[in-house]
Design a protein around this motif. Structure first.
Motif: not given
Length: 399
Positions: A191, A332-333
């Motif tokens: 990210r 992605d977090s």
């Protein structure tokens, strides 16, 4: 991925050992470097703890966000290297202010639970996450159990010896990680870095856009505040109520820690199989409320010592909630989420101990209007009630 899992658990355990290893020598060290009387040393020591927790609060989301962008491997290896150097600086420190600087740097580098937990999420299937986070908690618990007695033994070689030992342990772990830790962030779960989401406020806002996630985060935080009653007042409470010696207090804490490691490292699998994620959290909250009530009211020291390990059987709430939130967070977090959870724990560390200590002081003093040294445990029981009310309002779809 077995070597990766081993390295992550070892890193977590070494982090805890490094933190707790120096606890037995802090009173002597503070008197040596500052010439403080014992009472003043306790105050300045609490300041070191508060600064350490503040750094974890502010930098947990940042390290998590950096690991989402640049990878878990470089963040972990750089943090371990700086942490090893920091312990050496603290070993050589001859002023209080250099110790304070060391704790500031140490708090920043010790904010790695966000990154190590993100690795756990990266290498785990959704069904494995709660169990893996339980192993994570068990590794930290084992490290925290081993640290104080090891620090006490090393103190025979001088008050600086535990710092050097911590530097060696952390450095050796970093070397191991260099050879066995692969990168778990790929183009699929990478990210872009954003300062807006890398600070605690922005990260909290991003994670809690979903109202259900917001409720889970509140439950996580309130639960952590309540659970800090153990390290905050246990030694004082058991001496006041039962007249326990330091040896017996240490034995009781060790038994509690071992049982907690067994629960989070193994028994949680059975709970999850029986109750599911949601039911496991409910069980943990109810069990902890009952345990806090027992500890508040028990007056027989032998009974308290025998049953203390059993009070850890409810220590499943944190990994279960962590697993639930991780499953609902994009790949992605994961670092961002774990950074928020690490910051929440650090904030709870800054609120829980002083609050519990204040309640204990008010009700254990000779001139207390009502003598009731177990009052902090009733506060924790009430906080379990708050957790339950908030949790039951969270959608069942999170399970």
């Amino acid at each position: 991925m077995r070597l990766t899992l081993t390295f992550i658990l070892l890193t977590t355990m070494i982090d805890a050992i490094g933190i707790s290893l120096i606890l037995p020598i802090m009173p002597t060290l503070l008197r040596d470097v500052g010439g403080f009387a014992l009472a003043n040393a306790a105050f300045w020591g609490s300041l070191l703890t508060a600064v350490f927790a503040a750094m974890q609060f502010f930098f947990g989301p940042l390290l998590g966000a950096l690991s989402d962008r640049f990878g878990r491997r470089p963040i972990l290896l750089i943090s371990l290297a700086v942490m090893a150097l920091d312990y050496i600086v603290m070993a050589l420190a001859h002023t209080y202010w250099l110790l304070l600087l060391g704790r500031i740097i140490g708090g920043i580098t010790a904010a790695t639970p966000a990154t190590t937990a993100a690795v756990m999420a990266d290498i785990s299937t959704p069904e494995e996450k709660a169990v893996r986070f339980g192993l994570f908690g068990a590794a930290f618990g084992i490290g925290f159990i081993l640290g104080p007695p090891l620090g006490g033994l090393l103190a025979d070689f001088g008050t600086r010896a535990p710092f050097y030992a911590a530097a060696v342990l952390v450095g050796a772990t970093g070397v191991l990680g260099y050879f066995v830790m692969p990168e778990t962030v790929t183009d699929k779960n990478r990210r872009a870095f954003s300062w807006r989401r890398a600070n605690p406020i922005g990260a909290f806002r991003s994670v809690t856009l979903n109202p259900a996630m917001r409720k889970l985060l509140i439950v996580f935080f309130v639960y952590q505040v309540a659970f800090w009653v153990y390290p905050a007042i246990w030694a004082f409470y058991t001496e006041e109520r039962f007249g326990w010696s330091p040896k017996v207090i240490g034995l009781s804490l060790g038994a509690f820690g071992i049982m907690m490691a067994i629960v989070q490292g193994g028994l949680i699998r059975i709970y999850l199989k029986w109750f599911g994620d949601r039911g496991t959290v409910i069980y943990g909250i109810v069990f902890n409320a009952i345990a806090f009530l027992f500890l508040a009211l028990v007056t027989n020291g032998t009974l308290a010592l025998l049953l203390t390990p059993l009070t850890a059987l409810g220590a499943v709430v944190t990994p279960a909630i962590q697993g639930m939130m991780s499953k609902k967070t994009p790949d992605d977090s994961q670092g961002e989420l774990q950074g928020v959870l690490a910051s929440s724990n650090a904030l709870a560390m800054g609120i829980g101990p002083p609050m519990m200590a204040y309640v204990f002081a008010k009700f254990a003093a000779d001139d207390a209007p009502v003598y009731f040294p177990g009052a902090p445990f009733l506060v924790s029981m009430a906080l379990m009630g708050v957790c339950m009310m908030i949790y039951l309002r969270a959608p069942k779809s999170l399970n």
